[in-house]
Scaffold this motif. Structure first.
Motif, PDB file in Angstrom:
ATOM      1  N   SER A   1       4.419   5.926   0.813  1.00 35.08           N
ATOM      2  CA  SER A   1       4.855   5.838   2.202  1.00 35.08           C
ATOM      3  C   SER A   1       3.656   5.592   3.116  1.00 35.08           C
ATOM      4  CB  SER A   1       5.562   7.140   2.602  1.00 35.08           C
ATOM      5  OG  SER A   1       4.615   8.160   2.840  1.00 35.08           O
TER       6      SER A   1
ATOM      7  N   MET B   1       4.170  15.602   3.068  1.00 38.07           N
ATOM      8  CA  MET B   1       4.261  16.517   1.954  1.00 38.07           C
ATOM      9  C   MET B   1       3.019  17.385   1.954  1.00 38.07           C
ATOM     10  SD  MET B   1       4.519  15.602  -2.061  1.00 38.07           S
ATOM     11  CE  MET B   1       6.109  16.224  -2.463  1.00 38.07           C
TER      12      MET B   1
ATOM     13  N   TRP C   1       6.469   9.725  -1.754  1.00 43.61           N
ATOM     14  CA  TRP C   1       5.617  10.123  -0.637  1.00 43.61           C
ATOM     15  C   TRP C   1       4.308   9.344  -0.639  1.00 43.61           C
ATOM     16  CZ3 TRP C   1       0.853  12.610  -1.293  1.00 43.61           C
ATOM     17  CH2 TRP C   1       0.212  12.937  -0.104  1.00 43.61           C
TER      18      TRP C   1
ATOM     19  N   ASP D   1       2.536   7.501   5.187  1.00 41.66           N
ATOM     20  CA  ASP D   1       1.817   8.753   5.428  1.00 41.66           C
ATOM     21  C   ASP D   1       0.472   8.800   4.714  1.00 41.66           C
ATOM     22  OD1 ASP D   1       3.956   9.675   6.906  1.00 41.66           O
ATOM     23  OD2 ASP D   1       4.836  10.792   5.239  1.00 41.66           O
TER      24      ASP D   1
END
Length: 87
Positions: free
Chosen positions: A46, A1, A43, A48
């Motif tokens: 996650s 993102m 997000w 990430d």
């Protein structure tokens, strides 16, 4: 993102130092509506994002206090983003 962050100089302590900057990541505040919060939370949790959570206002406040109480540290940009830029 994608992430947008802004640096802000807390202010010079002596009037002659270049000041420090703080670059926050995504911080959980009241600006997010329910749908935005749901998407960003998914997000943030996650792989990430190494911290796997939103930043909290206290995370940023503690960094500001650190910068204000360390007169030997000048001209530095402190990134508080849960490890996003380190990945």
């Amino acid at each position: 993102m994608p992430q947008s962050s802004h640096s802000r100089e807390p202010g010079s302590r002596t009037g002659s130092d270049p000041g420090d900057a703080l670059t926050p990541g995504v911080v959980d505040t009241a600006v997010w509506d329910v749908e935005q919060r749901r998407l960003i939370k998914a997000w943030a949790e996650s792989p990430d994002l190494p911290a796997r959570r939103f930043g909290q206002p206290d995370d940023i406040a503690e960094a500001i206090v650190f910068l204000m109480h360390n007169p030997y540290m000048t001209g530095h940009n402190l990134v508080i983003d849960g490890g996003l830029t380190a990945t």
